[in-house]
Design a protein around this motif. Structure first.
Motif, PDB file in Angstrom:
ATOM      1  N   ALA A 199      -4.937   5.255   2.603  1.00 54.86           N
ATOM      2  CA  ALA A 199      -5.175   4.778   1.238  1.00 54.86           C
ATOM      3  C   ALA A 199      -6.570   5.158   0.762  1.00 54.86           C
ATOM      4  O   ALA A 199      -6.756   5.544  -0.401  1.00 54.86           O
ATOM      5  CB  ALA A 199      -4.981   3.261   1.180  1.00 54.86           C
ATOM      6  N   ALA A 200      -7.554   5.096   1.636  1.00 52.73           N
ATOM      7  CA  ALA A 200      -8.912   5.499   1.251  1.00 52.73           C
ATOM      8  C   ALA A 200      -8.977   6.999   0.980  1.00 52.73           C
ATOM      9  O   ALA A 200      -9.686   7.451   0.075  1.00 52.73           O
ATOM     10  CB  ALA A 200      -9.892   5.104   2.351  1.00 52.73           C
ATOM     11  N   TYR A 201      -8.248   7.788   1.745  1.00 54.27           N
ATOM     12  CA  TYR A 201      -8.230   9.240   1.538  1.00 54.27           C
ATOM     13  C   TYR A 201      -7.625   9.593   0.180  1.00 54.27           C
ATOM     14  O   TYR A 201      -8.102  10.499  -0.509  1.00 54.27           O
ATOM     15  CB  TYR A 201      -7.441   9.901   2.668  1.00 54.27           C
ATOM     16  N   GLN A 202      -6.596   8.858  -0.237  1.00 57.14           N
ATOM     17  CA  GLN A 202      -5.957   9.138  -1.522  1.00 57.14           C
ATOM     18  C   GLN A 202      -6.846   8.767  -2.702  1.00 57.14           C
ATOM     19  O   GLN A 202      -6.687   9.323  -3.793  1.00 57.14           O
ATOM     20  CB  GLN A 202      -4.621   8.392  -1.608  1.00 57.14           C
ATOM     21  N   THR A 203      -7.774   7.857  -2.497  1.00 62.61           N
ATOM     22  CA  THR A 203      -8.715   7.518  -3.566  1.00 62.61           C
ATOM     23  C   THR A 203      -9.972   8.379  -3.545  1.00 62.61           C
ATOM     24  O   THR A 203     -10.807   8.252  -4.447  1.00 62.61           O
ATOM     25  CB  THR A 203      -9.114   6.042  -3.468  1.00 62.61           C
ATOM     26  N   GLY A 204     -10.126   9.248  -2.540  1.00 62.78           N
ATOM     27  CA  GLY A 204     -11.301  10.109  -2.466  1.00 62.78           C
ATOM     28  C   GLY A 204     -12.486   9.483  -1.748  1.00 62.78           C
ATOM     29  O   GLY A 204     -13.600  10.033  -1.796  1.00 62.78           O
TER      30      GLY A 204
ATOM     31  N   PRO B 166      -3.055   4.562  -6.629  1.00 62.15           N
ATOM     32  CA  PRO B 166      -3.802   4.648  -5.359  1.00 62.15           C
ATOM     33  C   PRO B 166      -4.896   3.606  -5.227  1.00 62.15           C
ATOM     34  O   PRO B 166      -5.173   3.128  -4.110  1.00 62.15           O
ATOM     35  CB  PRO B 166      -4.375   6.069  -5.389  1.00 62.15           C
ATOM     36  N   GLU B 167      -5.544   3.216  -6.317  1.00 61.20           N
ATOM     37  CA  GLU B 167      -6.601   2.216  -6.228  1.00 61.20           C
ATOM     38  C   GLU B 167      -6.049   0.862  -5.805  1.00 61.20           C
ATOM     39  O   GLU B 167      -6.630   0.183  -4.942  1.00 61.20           O
ATOM     40  CB  GLU B 167      -7.313   2.110  -7.578  1.00 61.20           C
ATOM     41  N   GLN B 168      -4.927   0.451  -6.399  1.00 58.44           N
ATOM     42  CA  GLN B 168      -4.319  -0.809  -6.000  1.00 58.44           C
ATOM     43  C   GLN B 168      -3.785  -0.733  -4.568  1.00 58.44           C
ATOM     44  O   GLN B 168      -3.828  -1.718  -3.833  1.00 58.44           O
ATOM     45  CB  GLN B 168      -3.195  -1.175  -6.973  1.00 58.44           C
ATOM     46  N   ALA B 169      -3.252   0.429  -4.202  1.00 60.61           N
ATOM     47  CA  ALA B 169      -2.782   0.592  -2.829  1.00 60.61           C
ATOM     48  C   ALA B 169      -3.932   0.417  -1.839  1.00 60.61           C
ATOM     49  O   ALA B 169      -3.772  -0.225  -0.786  1.00 60.61           O
ATOM     50  CB  ALA B 169      -2.142   1.966  -2.669  1.00 60.61           C
ATOM     51  N   TYR B 170      -5.088   0.973  -2.183  1.00 60.46           N
ATOM     52  CA  TYR B 170      -6.250   0.831  -1.304  1.00 60.46           C
ATOM     53  C   TYR B 170      -6.695  -0.633  -1.233  1.00 60.46           C
ATOM     54  O   TYR B 170      -7.120  -1.122  -0.177  1.00 60.46           O
ATOM     55  CB  TYR B 170      -7.382   1.714  -1.814  1.00 60.46           C
ATOM     56  N   GLY B 171      -6.590  -1.366  -2.349  1.00 59.07           N
ATOM     57  CA  GLY B 171      -6.944  -2.789  -2.329  1.00 59.07           C
ATOM     58  C   GLY B 171      -6.030  -3.592  -1.415  1.00 59.07           C
ATOM     59  O   GLY B 171      -6.499  -4.468  -0.666  1.00 59.07           O
TER      60      GLY B 171
ATOM     61  N   ALA C 206       0.836  -1.205   0.000  1.00 60.11           N
ATOM     62  CA  ALA C 206       0.000   0.000   0.000  1.00 60.11           C
ATOM     63  C   ALA C 206       0.869   1.253   0.000  1.00 60.11           C
ATOM     64  O   ALA C 206       0.556   2.248  -0.673  1.00 60.11           O
ATOM     65  CB  ALA C 206      -0.933  -0.016   1.202  1.00 60.11           C
ATOM     66  N   GLY C 207       1.957   1.215   0.743  1.00 57.88           N
ATOM     67  CA  GLY C 207       2.841   2.365   0.775  1.00 57.88           C
ATOM     68  C   GLY C 207       3.597   2.555  -0.532  1.00 57.88           C
ATOM     69  O   GLY C 207       3.826   3.683  -0.962  1.00 57.88           O
ATOM     70  N   ARG C 208       3.986   1.451  -1.184  1.00 55.82           N
ATOM     71  CA  ARG C 208       4.723   1.566  -2.435  1.00 55.82           C
ATOM     72  C   ARG C 208       3.855   2.093  -3.571  1.00 55.82           C
ATOM     73  O   ARG C 208       4.312   2.841  -4.427  1.00 55.82           O
ATOM     74  CB  ARG C 208       5.287   0.195  -2.830  1.00 55.82           C
TER      75      ARG C 208
END
Length: 328
Positions: free
Chosen positions: A37-42, A10-15, A2-4
């Motif tokens: 991660a959810a914040y970065q996807t909106g 961002p969507e894959q990071a949130y997954g 998620a950090g990478r």
């Protein structure tokens, strides 16, 4: 993971963060990663819930208060966002957290229609700092954006220029906003170079295709060269048509053709064509200066006949002066 993938995907990071949350939902750091991660996807609601859970589990700290206030703003609840901003925990933020909190507050004021208050909110000491800080680009950009909303476009143009100068990583569109206010057009030189390279490649492709090819290469429109066998005709089967070359020309030439000037080429002589001759004897003639001047004396030779025998031991002249013997 998620950090990478947070910045690029961002969507894959949130997954990945949601998968980690299913495996360890009672771990505070996992809930914090899922909230960011959810914040970065909106996904404002999910981000706010995860960050609140992280704070309850003792993992979340006060540095995420600006993110939580921005989530309240994203959900259309500016009053709750102001409550988070005015909370006692906000006073314990570091300088960077305070700047981020002021940026969120300025946005909340603009949502409420308080445009002048939005400008005043960002007039903090960090705005006048001559040294660039990690938050300088975002602060300058937010202040310029607030000036635009307040109808102070001339001042906003200056601050957008400052934001563009401070934004070395290109995180904001400050340069485009500045050009828009000034009526300028920005040319992307890198994109222009790529287009020029593609055009040059397209222009060079037909020329390369027209070149003749050998051994299976392409000719013309990409048709391979047909390798046909060479048929050798015997010499006795060659028919020489008589008179084929003896026919006169249709139109005689009125004027002789000008022969091109051909430079004189020296005749090549092989080594076997060279004939060697003996050298003539050298005759040395004395020069007139070296010849002695002496009178030339010519003596008439006298013939000696059989009637005058020559006596041995006497000169020929003396023998000639004597009288011949008489008959006595």
């Amino acid at each position: 993971m998620a950090g990478r993938l947070a910045e690029d995907e961002p969507e894959q990071a949130y997954g990945h963060a949601r998968a980690a949350r299913r495996l360890a939902s009672r771990v505070g750091i996992v809930r914090e990663a899922a909230g960011i991660a959810a914040y970065q996807t909106g996904d404002w609601a999910e981000a706010l819930a995860e960050l609140r859970a992280a704070r309850r589990l003792g993992a979340g700290d006060d540095s995420y208060l600006p993110v939580m206030a921005d989530c309240e703003r994203g959900l259309g609840r500016p009053e709750r966002a102001l409550d988070v901003i005015k909370s006692p925990e906000a006073d314990r933020l570091d300088p960077m957290g305070l700047v981020e909190l002021r940026i969120v507050e300025s946005g909340v004021r603009r949502d409420l229609g308080q445009y002048d208050a939005a400008v005043v909110t960002l007039q903090i000491p960090e705005l006048r700092d001559r040294r660039l800080k990690p938050w300088s680009a975002r602060l300058f950009y937010a202040y310029a954006d607030a000036l635009v909303e307040a109808g102070r476009e001339s001042e906003a143009s200056d601050w957008f220029a400052r934001a563009a100068a401070a934004d070395r990583d290109g995180e904001t569109d400050a340069a485009e906003r500045y050009a828009e206010l000034e009526g300028l057009h920005i040319l992307d030189t890198e994109e222009g170079d790529e287009d020029a390279t593609e055009d040059a490649a397209e222009d060079a492709a037909p020329e390369e295709a027209e070149e003749s090819a050998v051994d299976g290469e392409l000719v013309g429109d990409g048709v391979p060269v047909s390798e046909e066998p060479v048929v050798e005709v015997p010499a006795d089967e060659i028919v020489d048509e008589p008179g084929a070359l003896d026919e006169p020309l249709d139109e005689p030439l009125d004027e002789p053709l000008d022969e091109p000037d051909v430079p004189d080429v020296p005749e090549i002589v092989t080594a076997t064509d060279i004939q060697f001759k003996p050298a003539d004897p050298e005759i040395l003639e004395p020069s007139p200066e070296q010849a002695p001047e002496a009178p030339a004396v010519f003596l008439e030779p006298k013939t000696v006949g059989p009637e005058h025998p020559v006596e041995p031991g006497r000169p020929v002249g003396e023998q000639d002066d004597e009288e011949p013997p008489t008959g006595e």
